[in-house]
Design a protein around this motif. Structure first.
Motif, PDB file in Angstrom:
ATOM      1  N   VAL A  22       0.834  -1.208   0.000  1.00 50.61           N
ATOM      2  CA  VAL A  22       0.000   0.000   0.000  1.00 50.61           C
ATOM      3  C   VAL A  22       0.864   1.252   0.000  1.00 50.61           C
ATOM      4  N   ILE A  23       1.910   1.253   0.836  1.00 53.87           N
ATOM      5  CA  ILE A  23       2.796   2.422   0.892  1.00 53.87           C
ATOM      6  C   ILE A  23       3.520   2.613  -0.433  1.00 53.87           C
ATOM      7  N   GLY A  24       3.982   1.500  -1.042  1.00 54.95           N
ATOM      8  CA  GLY A  24       4.641   1.601  -2.337  1.00 54.95           C
ATOM      9  C   GLY A  24       3.705   2.122  -3.418  1.00 54.95           C
ATOM     10  N   THR A  25       2.430   1.690  -3.387  1.00 55.63           N
ATOM     11  CA  THR A  25       1.457   2.175  -4.369  1.00 55.63           C
ATOM     12  C   THR A  25       1.185   3.660  -4.177  1.00 55.63           C
ATOM     13  N   LEU A  26       1.068   4.108  -2.926  1.00 53.80           N
ATOM     14  CA  LEU A  26       0.833   5.534  -2.658  1.00 53.80           C
ATOM     15  C   LEU A  26       2.029   6.386  -3.067  1.00 53.80           C
ATOM     16  N   LEU A  27       3.243   5.885  -2.805  1.00 54.28           N
ATOM     17  CA  LEU A  27       4.434   6.622  -3.234  1.00 54.28           C
ATOM     18  C   LEU A  27       4.510   6.708  -4.761  1.00 54.28           C
ATOM     19  N   LEU A  28       4.138   5.615  -5.416  1.00 53.26           N
ATOM     20  CA  LEU A  28       4.128   5.632  -6.875  1.00 53.26           C
ATOM     21  C   LEU A  28       3.059   6.582  -7.408  1.00 53.26           C
ATOM     22  N   PHE A  29       1.911   6.627  -6.735  1.00 54.91           N
ATOM     23  CA  PHE A  29       0.861   7.559  -7.156  1.00 54.91           C
ATOM     24  C   PHE A  29       1.333   9.009  -7.023  1.00 54.91           C
ATOM     25  N   SER A  30       1.971   9.325  -5.914  1.00 59.89           N
ATOM     26  CA  SER A  30       2.464  10.697  -5.721  1.00 59.89           C
ATOM     27  C   SER A  30       3.553  11.042  -6.741  1.00 59.89           C
ATOM     28  N   THR A  31       4.393  10.055  -7.081  1.00 65.23           N
ATOM     29  CA  THR A  31       5.450  10.301  -8.065  1.00 65.23           C
ATOM     30  C   THR A  31       4.861  10.529  -9.453  1.00 65.23           C
ATOM     31  N   THR A  32       3.895   9.694  -9.826  1.00 66.21           N
ATOM     32  CA  THR A  32       3.268   9.873 -11.138  1.00 66.21           C
ATOM     33  C   THR A  32       2.464  11.171 -11.208  1.00 66.21           C
ATOM     34  N   TYR A  33       1.908  11.601 -10.078  1.00 66.15           N
ATOM     35  CA  TYR A  33       1.159  12.862 -10.102  1.00 66.15           C
ATOM     36  C   TYR A  33       2.095  14.054 -10.293  1.00 66.15           C
ATOM     37  N   LEU A  56     -14.985  21.698 -16.948  1.00 64.50           N
ATOM     38  CA  LEU A  56     -14.150  22.476 -16.029  1.00 64.50           C
ATOM     39  C   LEU A  56     -13.187  21.577 -15.262  1.00 64.50           C
ATOM     40  N   THR A  57     -13.661  20.430 -14.821  1.00 66.38           N
ATOM     41  CA  THR A  57     -12.830  19.520 -14.019  1.00 66.38           C
ATOM     42  C   THR A  57     -12.278  18.354 -14.840  1.00 66.38           C
ATOM     43  N   GLU A  58     -12.399  18.442 -16.154  1.00 62.29           N
ATOM     44  CA  GLU A  58     -11.994  17.312 -16.987  1.00 62.29           C
ATOM     45  C   GLU A  58     -10.508  17.035 -16.890  1.00 62.29           C
ATOM     46  N   ILE A  59      -9.685  18.082 -16.927  1.00 57.50           N
ATOM     47  CA  ILE A  59      -8.236  17.895 -16.887  1.00 57.50           C
ATOM     48  C   ILE A  59      -7.807  17.305 -15.546  1.00 57.50           C
ATOM     49  N   PHE A  60      -8.402  17.797 -14.455  1.00 58.23           N
ATOM     50  CA  PHE A  60      -8.035  17.291 -13.132  1.00 58.23           C
ATOM     51  C   PHE A  60      -8.348  15.806 -13.005  1.00 58.23           C
ATOM     52  N   PHE A  61      -9.555  15.420 -13.381  1.00 58.79           N
ATOM     53  CA  PHE A  61      -9.921  14.008 -13.263  1.00 58.79           C
ATOM     54  C   PHE A  61      -9.180  13.139 -14.272  1.00 58.79           C
ATOM     55  N   THR A  62      -8.750  13.721 -15.369  1.00 61.84           N
ATOM     56  CA  THR A  62      -7.911  12.986 -16.315  1.00 61.84           C
ATOM     57  C   THR A  62      -6.560  12.675 -15.698  1.00 61.84           C
ATOM     58  N   TYR A  63      -5.975  13.663 -15.024  1.00 62.04           N
ATOM     59  CA  TYR A  63      -4.728  13.433 -14.310  1.00 62.04           C
ATOM     60  C   TYR A  63      -4.890  12.351 -13.236  1.00 62.04           C
ATOM     61  N   THR A 142     -14.134  19.041 -39.433  1.00 63.31           N
ATOM     62  CA  THR A 142     -12.966  19.450 -38.658  1.00 63.31           C
ATOM     63  C   THR A 142     -12.764  18.470 -37.509  1.00 63.31           C
ATOM     64  N   PHE A 143     -11.659  17.803 -37.525  1.00 64.39           N
ATOM     65  CA  PHE A 143     -11.358  16.804 -36.491  1.00 64.39           C
ATOM     66  C   PHE A 143     -10.597  17.470 -35.353  1.00 64.39           C
ATOM     67  N   GLU A 144     -11.246  17.582 -34.196  1.00 62.96           N
ATOM     68  CA  GLU A 144     -10.621  18.129 -33.000  1.00 62.96           C
ATOM     69  C   GLU A 144     -10.775  17.110 -31.874  1.00 62.96           C
ATOM     70  N   PRO A 145      -9.770  16.293 -31.641  1.00 67.15           N
ATOM     71  CA  PRO A 145      -9.898  15.228 -30.645  1.00 67.15           C
ATOM     72  C   PRO A 145      -9.980  15.781 -29.226  1.00 67.15           C
ATOM     73  N   ARG A 146     -10.751  15.107 -28.412  1.00 68.03           N
ATOM     74  CA  ARG A 146     -10.925  15.484 -27.017  1.00 68.03           C
ATOM     75  C   ARG A 146      -9.971  14.646 -26.162  1.00 68.03           C
ATOM     76  N   LEU A 147      -9.316  15.292 -25.222  1.00 68.92           N
ATOM     77  CA  LEU A 147      -8.290  14.625 -24.427  1.00 68.92           C
ATOM     78  C   LEU A 147      -8.872  13.475 -23.613  1.00 68.92           C
ATOM     79  N   ASN A 148     -10.003  13.705 -22.982  1.00 66.68           N
ATOM     80  CA  ASN A 148     -10.591  12.675 -22.138  1.00 66.68           C
ATOM     81  C   ASN A 148     -11.016  11.458 -22.954  1.00 66.68           C
TER      82      ASN A 148
END
Length: 246
Positions: A22-33, A56-63, A142-148
């Motif tokens: 669990v600690i390793g997963t949390l450390l990896l999550f913080s590193t990837t963030y 509005l919150t799409e980028i945050f939840f994508t991260y 016009t092709f404009e891809p959405r990040l999400n």
């Protein structure tokens, strides 16, 4: 009383190893963030100038989604390694060797999958489907891809590839403990089971199900062909054996 102490000791060791996971997963999550933008940049298609975002919150939840998938995937491997280290003192030598070889094979398989095969598949699928979007001749499109949406498709592809190895291992185990003639006799039932598994792993469209089912069917047929060639080889080997004389 002694058995209770031993049980408490092993329970504490198991809790410690799960806590390490669990600690390793949390450390990896913080590193990837921390490196979230660099990670997204690595999986973005080359040559694209921009993506669009409609929420509005799409980028945050994508991260958050990206970091959770990466940390959880590596956290599963870390948990499996900790469970192996916990069970290893109680295993026989051959059991420990088989388990260790399987773990090494899993690590090598997913390393090859995500370092070599996954980028090639992403590039191939992007070039394939963007060709249809850019060559839409009836009207101006016009092709404009959405990040999400793009990351959701990447997530579906990741799910398909990550479940491929367990499916192959299960198929090998079934082949080992069943008669090979049943594989040929009930080939149609096997196809139905494969497409049912693909329907559970993929979005509800026939294209995704076919992309998942065809490699499994190919491997299924390859096992049958290999078995048939092996049986023929054994027959030829018995025929060519010299006759023993006293």
């Amino acid at each position: 009383m002694k058995k209770i102490r031993i049980f408490i000791y092993y329970l504490q060791e198991l809790n410690y190893r799960l806590a390490y996971s669990v600690i390793g997963t949390l450390l990896l999550f913080s590193t990837t963030y921390i490196y979230k933008q660099s990670l997204i940049f690595l999986i973005l298609p080359q040559g694209l100038s921009h993506f669009i975002s409609a929420g509005l919150t799409e980028i945050f939840f994508t991260y958050m989604q990206l970091c959770t998938i990466i940390s959880f995937s590596f956290g599963i491997i870390l948990t499996v390694l900790q469970i192996y280290l916990f069970l290893r003192p109680g295993l026989f030598f051959y059991e420990s060797k088989i388990t260790l070889n399987l773990l090494i094979g899993i690590i090598l398989f997913y390393t090859y999958l995500y370092l070599i095969l996954f980028p090639l598949l992403v590039k191939f699928l992007w070039e394939l489907f963007t060709t249809y979007s850019n060559n839409f001749t009836p009207i101006h499109l016009t092709f404009e891809p959405r990040l999400n949406d793009y990351l959701e498709h990447i997530q579906h592809l990741n799910k398909i590839l990550s479940f491929s190895f367990p499916c192959l291992i299960t198929l090998n185990l079934i082949q080992k403990y069943t008669k090979k003639i049943l594989w040929v006799k009930y080939r149609g039932i096997a196809y139905i089971i494969v497409f049912s598994i693909a329907a559970c792993l993929t979005p509800p469209d026939i294209l995704s199900q076919t992309i998942v089912a065809l490699p499994l069917i190919f491997f299924f047929e390859l096992q049958i062909i290999f078995w048939a060639l092996y049986q023929e080889y054994q027959k030829q080997l018995l025929i060519r054996q010299p006759i023993k004389t006293n």
